[in-house]
Design a protein around this motif. Structure first.
Motif, mmCIF file in Angstrom:
data_model
loop_
_atom_site.group_PDB
_atom_site.id
_atom_site.type_symbol
_atom_site.label_atom_id
_atom_site.label_comp_id
_atom_site.label_asym_id
_atom_site.label_seq_id
_atom_site.Cartn_x
_atom_site.Cartn_y
_atom_site.Cartn_z
ATOM 1 N N VAL A 8 0.980 -1.391 -0.043
ATOM 2 C CA VAL A 8 -0.019 0.003 0.067
ATOM 3 C C VAL A 8 0.905 1.311 0.050
ATOM 4 C CG1 VAL A 8 -1.636 1.340 1.470
ATOM 5 C CG2 VAL A 8 -1.859 -1.174 0.998
ATOM 6 N N VAL A 9 0.681 2.115 -1.058
ATOM 7 C CA VAL A 9 1.538 3.160 -1.229
ATOM 8 C C VAL A 9 1.057 4.523 -0.546
ATOM 9 C CG1 VAL A 9 2.686 4.754 -2.904
ATOM 10 C CG2 VAL A 9 2.468 2.235 -3.490
ATOM 11 N N LEU A 10 1.554 5.037 0.203
ATOM 12 C CA LEU A 10 1.307 5.958 1.187
ATOM 13 C C LEU A 10 1.570 7.652 0.519
ATOM 14 C CD1 LEU A 10 1.811 5.052 5.021
ATOM 15 C CD2 LEU A 10 -0.064 4.596 3.393
ATOM 16 N N ALA A 11 0.746 8.331 -0.032
ATOM 17 C CA ALA A 11 0.904 9.493 -0.555
ATOM 18 C C ALA A 11 -0.151 10.487 -0.415
ATOM 19 C CB ALA A 11 1.241 9.223 -2.357
ATOM 20 N N SER A 12 0.003 11.825 -0.434
ATOM 21 C CA SER A 12 -0.621 12.897 -0.160
ATOM 22 C C SER A 12 -2.106 12.909 -0.920
ATOM 23 C CB SER A 12 0.016 14.308 -0.097
ATOM 24 O OG SER A 12 0.526 14.580 -1.418
ATOM 25 N N GLU A 13 -1.944 12.241 -2.134
ATOM 26 C CA GLU A 13 -2.909 12.409 -2.991
ATOM 27 C C GLU A 13 -3.376 11.101 -3.494
ATOM 28 O OE1 GLU A 13 -2.795 15.665 -5.807
ATOM 29 O OE2 GLU A 13 -2.495 17.204 -4.392
ATOM 30 N N GLY A 14 -4.434 10.505 -3.685
ATOM 31 C CA GLY A 14 -4.762 9.316 -4.426
ATOM 32 C C GLY A 14 -4.138 7.915 -3.578
ATOM 33 N N ILE A 18 4.160 1.560 2.173
ATOM 34 C CA ILE A 18 5.451 2.006 1.935
ATOM 35 C C ILE A 18 5.370 3.590 1.574
ATOM 36 C CG2 ILE A 18 5.358 1.483 -0.563
ATOM 37 C CD1 ILE A 18 8.326 1.265 -0.712
ATOM 38 N N HIS A 19 5.955 4.266 1.911
ATOM 39 C CA HIS A 19 5.911 6.065 1.765
ATOM 40 C C HIS A 19 6.229 6.044 0.147
ATOM 41 C CE1 HIS A 19 6.749 10.073 1.773
ATOM 42 N NE2 HIS A 19 6.265 10.375 2.837
ATOM 43 N N ILE A 20 5.650 6.860 -0.414
ATOM 44 C CA ILE A 20 6.032 7.122 -2.044
ATOM 45 C C ILE A 20 7.226 7.661 -2.368
ATOM 46 C CG2 ILE A 20 4.982 9.489 -1.677
ATOM 47 C CD1 ILE A 20 4.788 7.363 -4.861
ATOM 48 N N ASP A 21 7.930 8.215 -1.181
ATOM 49 C CA ASP A 21 9.286 8.511 -1.549
ATOM 50 C C ASP A 21 10.211 7.330 -1.605
ATOM 51 O OD1 ASP A 21 8.524 11.434 -1.550
ATOM 52 O OD2 ASP A 21 9.372 11.731 0.462
ATOM 53 N N ASP A 22 9.947 6.337 -0.643
ATOM 54 C CA ASP A 22 10.683 5.128 -0.708
ATOM 55 C C ASP A 22 10.551 4.234 -1.713
ATOM 56 O OD1 ASP A 22 12.362 5.460 1.673
ATOM 57 O OD2 ASP A 22 10.810 4.754 2.918
ATOM 58 N N MET A 23 9.387 4.462 -2.307
ATOM 59 C CA MET A 23 8.889 3.552 -3.599
ATOM 60 C C MET A 23 9.631 4.075 -4.641
ATOM 61 S SD MET A 23 6.946 1.396 -4.814
ATOM 62 C CE MET A 23 6.771 0.654 -6.195
ATOM 63 N N VAL A 24 9.505 5.491 -4.867
ATOM 64 C CA VAL A 24 10.371 6.213 -5.959
ATOM 65 C C VAL A 24 11.642 5.870 -5.985
ATOM 66 C CG1 VAL A 24 11.053 8.285 -6.867
ATOM 67 C CG2 VAL A 24 8.637 7.844 -6.507
ATOM 68 N N ASN A 25 12.424 5.995 -4.591
ATOM 69 C CA ASN A 25 13.815 5.620 -4.425
ATOM 70 C C ASN A 25 13.998 4.265 -4.770
ATOM 71 O OD1 ASN A 25 14.222 8.315 -3.935
ATOM 72 N ND2 ASN A 25 14.049 8.095 -1.734
ATOM 73 N N GLY A 26 13.234 3.395 -4.411
ATOM 74 C CA GLY A 26 13.507 1.831 -4.848
ATOM 75 C C GLY A 26 13.626 1.765 -6.062
#
Length: 297
Positions: free
Chosen positions: A165-171, A199-207
């Motif tokens: 589950v991706v945690l982000a401010s929108e969506g 997973i936080h969206i920042d870690d998802m993108v960095n991953g």
């Protein structure tokens, strides 16, 4: 790098495009609606309307495949199940065909999947080696992964994103949860004991960038090292919003509303990012309270 991206207007795709642009990568986005995608993603990107006119992917260094019909937006009728499958399988199969047709193929295919690959495993600690429970989400993700892996060769490595589950401010999940929680009407679902791999969206993108830049292949659980139970998550979201989160939603109500797809919220995976951490990736967001505090501020 010259990168071909599908799913660029989705939750992960939007954030990934911004990071890739900031790193001066050359991005081509495959989309059904170039005009809409241009409005969402802005200038400086090449847009392809589908892949039907392409013969190969010569000249691309990498392909990132994130496209797919949202899995939780509708009840799983047989027709909806077919849409969920075909939106993932057909495009992935076509990408693999183009990669295999290339004289100088992309060096990496990073392709979507989900922790749903494992099915509902209850209390089991889930690493990438864990045998799955055979249910619809497993069948959906397993074939998606099999199709992607057909691109594997001496010239092209394949990485599979088993995303939580991706945690982000929108969506994403918070797009559905925030309205009732902001009103103080949120709370745990069912008994609240089911695990949520987040997973936080920042870690998802960095991953994803980590997999892009390192010589890695195979499946990777794209999740925080600390999954939480649904009840813990609900209380953490309440704290982040300074609202009570005590209105429990009975499992029977969820099953009535969602049917078979209720397994998405009544089940779960206690998934850990074993292979990503073993490869040296460092997470920024470990604590769910801090992660939620960051995305809902």
């Amino acid at each position: 790098m010259k990168i071909l991206l599908t799913g660029g207007t989705g939750l992960i795709g939007r954030h990934l495009v911004l990071r890739l642009q900031s790193l001066q990568h050359d991005i081509t986005v495959v989309t059904r609606s170039p005009e809409k995608a241009r409005r969402v993603l802005g200038a400086g990107i090449v847009f392809w309307k589908g892949l039907s006119g392409q013969q190969d992917l010569d000249g691309f260094d990498a392909v990132i495949n994130l496209a797919g019909e949202p899995i939780a937006d509708k009840r799983w009728s047989e027709a909806q199940k077919q849409r969920l499958c075909s939106s993932r399988w057909t495009l992935t199969e076509r990408l693999v065909e183009l990669i295999r047709n290339s004289h100088t193929p992309p060096s990496v295919l990073i392709s979507g999947s989900a922790t749903g690959y494992y099915g509902d495993l209850g209390e089991v600690v889930v690493t990438e080696e864990e045998p799955p429970h055979n249910e619809f989400t497993h069948k959906l993700c397993a074939q998606w992964e099999r199709l992607a892996c057909a691109a594997q060769s001496d010239n092209t490595r394949v990485c599979l994103l088993r995303t939580g589950v991706v945690l982000a401010s929108e969506g994403g999940i918070l797009g559905k949860m925030l309205p009732p929680f902001r009103l103080g009407l949120g709370g745990p679902i069912g008994n609240g004991r089911q695990y949520l791999a987040w997973i936080h969206i920042d870690d998802m993108v960095n991953g994803i960038l980590w997999l892009l830049d390192n010589d890695l292949r195979g499946p990777f659980n794209m999740v925080s090292p600390y999954p939480v139970r649904n009840e813990q998550f609900a209380h953490a979201l309440g704290r982040a919003l300074r609202r009570p989160a005590v209105l429990r939603v009975p499992a029977s109500v969820i099953r009535l509303l969602m049917g078979e797809s209720s397994v998405l919220v009544l089940g779960g995976q206690r998934a850990l990012p074993k292979r990503l951490e073993a490869a040296g990736f460092a997470f920024r967001w470990y604590d769910v309270d801090e992660a939620l505090g960051n995305v809902v501020q």
